[in-house]
Write a protein that holds these residues in place. Structure first.
Motif, PDB file in Angstrom:
ATOM      1  N   ALA A 131       0.794  -1.377   0.102  1.00 35.67           N
ATOM      2  CA  ALA A 131       0.003   0.001   0.067  1.00 35.67           C
ATOM      3  C   ALA A 131       0.892   1.394  -0.086  1.00 35.67           C
ATOM      4  CB  ALA A 131      -0.835   0.131   1.295  1.00 35.67           C
ATOM      5  N   VAL A 132       2.014   1.279   0.738  1.00 37.96           N
ATOM      6  CA  VAL A 132       2.859   2.357   0.757  1.00 37.96           C
ATOM      7  C   VAL A 132       3.360   2.595  -0.631  1.00 37.96           C
ATOM      8  CG1 VAL A 132       5.184   3.344   1.673  1.00 37.96           C
ATOM      9  CG2 VAL A 132       3.479   2.081   3.334  1.00 37.96           C
ATOM     10  N   GLY A 133       3.775   1.454  -1.431  1.00 38.03           N
ATOM     11  CA  GLY A 133       4.318   1.608  -2.869  1.00 38.03           C
ATOM     12  C   GLY A 133       3.116   2.130  -3.795  1.00 38.03           C
ATOM     13  N   GLU A 134       1.816   1.697  -3.337  1.00 37.86           N
ATOM     14  CA  GLU A 134       0.744   2.341  -4.510  1.00 37.86           C
ATOM     15  C   GLU A 134       0.705   3.639  -4.004  1.00 37.86           C
ATOM     16  OE1 GLU A 134      -2.820   0.036  -5.253  1.00 37.86           O
ATOM     17  OE2 GLU A 134      -1.915  -1.507  -4.048  1.00 37.86           O
ATOM     18  N   ARG A 135       0.490   4.214  -3.085  1.00 37.75           N
ATOM     19  CA  ARG A 135       0.435   5.737  -2.442  1.00 37.75           C
ATOM     20  C   ARG A 135       1.778   6.519  -3.137  1.00 37.75           C
ATOM     21  NH1 ARG A 135      -2.687   6.462   3.228  1.00 37.75           N
ATOM     22  NH2 ARG A 135      -4.382   4.809   2.870  1.00 37.75           N
ATOM     23  N   LEU A 136       2.858   5.786  -2.988  1.00 41.49           N
ATOM     24  CA  LEU A 136       4.056   6.405  -3.632  1.00 41.49           C
ATOM     25  C   LEU A 136       3.879   6.500  -5.061  1.00 41.49           C
ATOM     26  CD1 LEU A 136       6.857   7.400  -2.735  1.00 41.49           C
ATOM     27  CD2 LEU A 136       7.799   5.385  -3.040  1.00 41.49           C
ATOM     28  N   ALA A 137       3.499   5.645  -5.520  1.00 36.82           N
ATOM     29  CA  ALA A 137       3.220   5.562  -7.076  1.00 36.82           C
ATOM     30  C   ALA A 137       2.478   6.879  -7.710  1.00 36.82           C
ATOM     31  CB  ALA A 137       2.739   4.312  -7.652  1.00 36.82           C
ATOM     32  N   GLY A 138       1.300   7.162  -6.805  1.00 36.90           N
ATOM     33  CA  GLY A 138       0.706   8.493  -7.129  1.00 36.90           C
ATOM     34  C   GLY A 138       1.536   9.683  -7.400  1.00 36.90           C
ATOM     35  N   LEU A 139       2.614   9.788  -6.793  1.00 39.16           N
ATOM     36  CA  LEU A 139       3.357  10.908  -6.621  1.00 39.16           C
ATOM     37  C   LEU A 139       4.629  10.777  -7.817  1.00 39.16           C
ATOM     38  CD1 LEU A 139       3.983  11.193  -2.837  1.00 39.16           C
ATOM     39  CD2 LEU A 139       2.334  12.219  -4.011  1.00 39.16           C
ATOM     40  N   LEU A 140       4.796   9.682  -8.487  1.00 41.31           N
ATOM     41  CA  LEU A 140       5.815   9.596  -9.158  1.00 41.31           C
ATOM     42  C   LEU A 140       5.373   9.994 -10.758  1.00 41.31           C
ATOM     43  CD1 LEU A 140       7.229   5.899  -7.942  1.00 41.31           C
ATOM     44  CD2 LEU A 140       8.140   8.197  -7.508  1.00 41.31           C
ATOM     45  N   ARG A 141       6.579  10.376 -11.376  1.00 39.89           N
ATOM     46  CA  ARG A 141       6.446  10.709 -13.079  1.00 39.89           C
ATOM     47  C   ARG A 141       7.623  10.307 -13.651  1.00 39.89           C
ATOM     48  NH1 ARG A 141       6.658  17.118 -11.924  1.00 39.89           N
ATOM     49  NH2 ARG A 141       9.124  17.374 -11.887  1.00 39.89           N
ATOM     50  N   ALA A 142       7.573  10.392 -14.877  1.00 35.81           N
ATOM     51  CA  ALA A 142       8.688   9.846 -15.762  1.00 35.81           C
ATOM     52  C   ALA A 142       9.971  10.832 -15.079  1.00 35.81           C
ATOM     53  CB  ALA A 142       8.418   9.962 -17.140  1.00 35.81           C
ATOM     54  N   GLY A 143      10.760   9.949 -15.107  1.00 31.76           N
ATOM     55  CA  GLY A 143      12.404  10.558 -14.871  1.00 31.76           C
ATOM     56  C   GLY A 143      12.712  10.590 -13.331  1.00 31.76           C
ATOM     57  N   ASP A 144      11.681  10.067 -12.453  1.00 30.37           N
ATOM     58  CA  ASP A 144      11.925  10.108 -11.144  1.00 30.37           C
ATOM     59  C   ASP A 144      12.762   8.552 -10.788  1.00 30.37           C
ATOM     60  OD1 ASP A 144      10.602  12.240 -10.535  1.00 30.37           O
ATOM     61  OD2 ASP A 144       8.720  11.027  -9.915  1.00 30.37           O
ATOM     62  N   LEU A 145      13.556   8.687  -9.919  1.00 28.73           N
ATOM     63  CA  LEU A 145      14.295   7.845  -9.340  1.00 28.73           C
ATOM     64  C   LEU A 145      14.298   7.515  -7.927  1.00 28.73           C
ATOM     65  CD1 LEU A 145      17.249   5.856  -9.741  1.00 28.73           C
ATOM     66  CD2 LEU A 145      18.520   7.894  -9.160  1.00 28.73           C
TER      67      LEU A 145
END
Length: 329
Positions: A162-176
């Motif tokens: 669930a942490v990963g899913e919520r984190l994915a909502g913040l990520l965009r192309a180019g993120d590391l």
């Protein structure tokens, strides 16, 4: 060996704070326009400490450093950061800034900010060295900020995903995203959550024997590049993977990336996962899904503590704490 102590200031400390601020700022080279620190009075210092607090550093029981606090839209603002000239270059400023960040975390604030002067490059270098970044410039004034780490408790594998899913909502192309943690700490489980949140094709599994695996988006978003650097011998072998060619179009997650992959991008998230047996110290996060608990060797619930450390300008405006549902510290 010096005896250095930093304590939260009280209104009764105003005379010592005022002497430090006037002496430190008075010793600076002339600035245009001049600063306003020398206009501080005993009354203004007392009022500032009463309203928001501050720090007083002592070296061998002598007043040596001062910081006044303010609060600005969920951020802790530092004012009058000063070290008496007699005690400069002894780690006083570093100690005070570390304590200020702890105060901001304790208050559940997003980060720390201050205004520095462009005419003082050594002062700016001090902040850059400690992970602060430039937000904006207004003439000679430089807005300097640092978003603080966010820590959440994941009582089960489901919570880690669930942490990963919520984190994915913040990520965009180019993120590391660099993942660090012992074997079994949940790095791949967290990446599975990121993959689910990004809606990528295929099962996200440990790429240990493949080293790197790409997952295309099913929703028109960025793809996921999942790297396991555990078996890499160093930076040259990481370079051989040619990740730079896909970095701008993908979200890149590197397990075991600490000390190897930081050079891929100035902006990144450093995620540290640790696990412990027993009841989670921070409790179950409100609103999080349940799920079967991971069982450790001792048969108890295996809790993950996930600490997310943002680095770079990219993350200054991203509300990590609110998005991840982290409880106040």
């Amino acid at each position: 060996m010096i005896d250095l102590h930093v304590t939260e200031a009280k209104p009764s400390d105003a005379p010592a704070l005022l002497r430090i601020i006037h002496t430190a700022f008075g010793a600076r080279p002339p600035l245009d326009p001049p600063g306003t620190a020398l206009q501080e009075t005993l009354g203004s210092i007392e009022a500032a400490v009463e309203a928001y607090g501050g720090l007083l550093a002592r070296v061998d029981d002598l007043p040596a450093g001062a910081i006044l606090f303010a609060e600005d839209g969920g951020w802790l603002a530092l004012r009058r950061v000063s070290v008496h000239p007699r005690f400069q270059h002894r780690g006083v400023a570093t100690a005070m800034v570390g304590c200020a960040e702890e105060v901001a975390e304790t208050r559940g604030m997003d980060g720390v900010r201050l205004v520095a002067r462009a005419e003082l490059p050594s002062t700016l270098a001090f902040w850059w060295h400690r992970g602060y970044v430039e937000l904006a410039r207004r003439g000679p004034e430089v807005d300097v900020v640092k978003r603080l780490p966010v820590e959440v408790i994941a009582p089960s594998a489901g919570d880690t995903r669930a942490v990963g899913e919520r984190l994915a909502g913040l990520l965009r192309a180019g993120d590391l995203v660099l993942l660090t943690g012992e074997l079994g700490a949940g790095k791949t489980t967290l990446t599975q959550g990121i993959g689910a949140g990004l809606r990528v094709r295929g099962d996200v599994t440990s790429p240990t024997f493949v080293i790197a695996r790409g997952h295309q988006s099913l929703a028109g978003g960025p793809s996921l590049v999942h790297v396991d650097a555990y078996r890499l011998g160093g930076v040259p072998e990481l370079d051989d993977l040619d990740l730079d060619t896909s970095l701008d179009e993908s979200v890149t997650v590197v397990e075991w990336g600490e000390g190897l992959a930081e050079g891929l991008a100035e902006d990144r998230l450093d995620v540290v996962l640790t696990r412990s047996l027993g009841d989670p110290a921070g409790g179950v996060l409100e609103g999080w899904p349940g799920g079967a608990a991971d069982e450790g060797a001792g048969g108890g619930t295996e809790t993950r503590r996930i600490r997310i450390v943002p680095a770079g300008r990219r993350w200054v405006d991203v509300p990590l704490r609110a998005a991840l549902g982290a409880p106040p510290t």
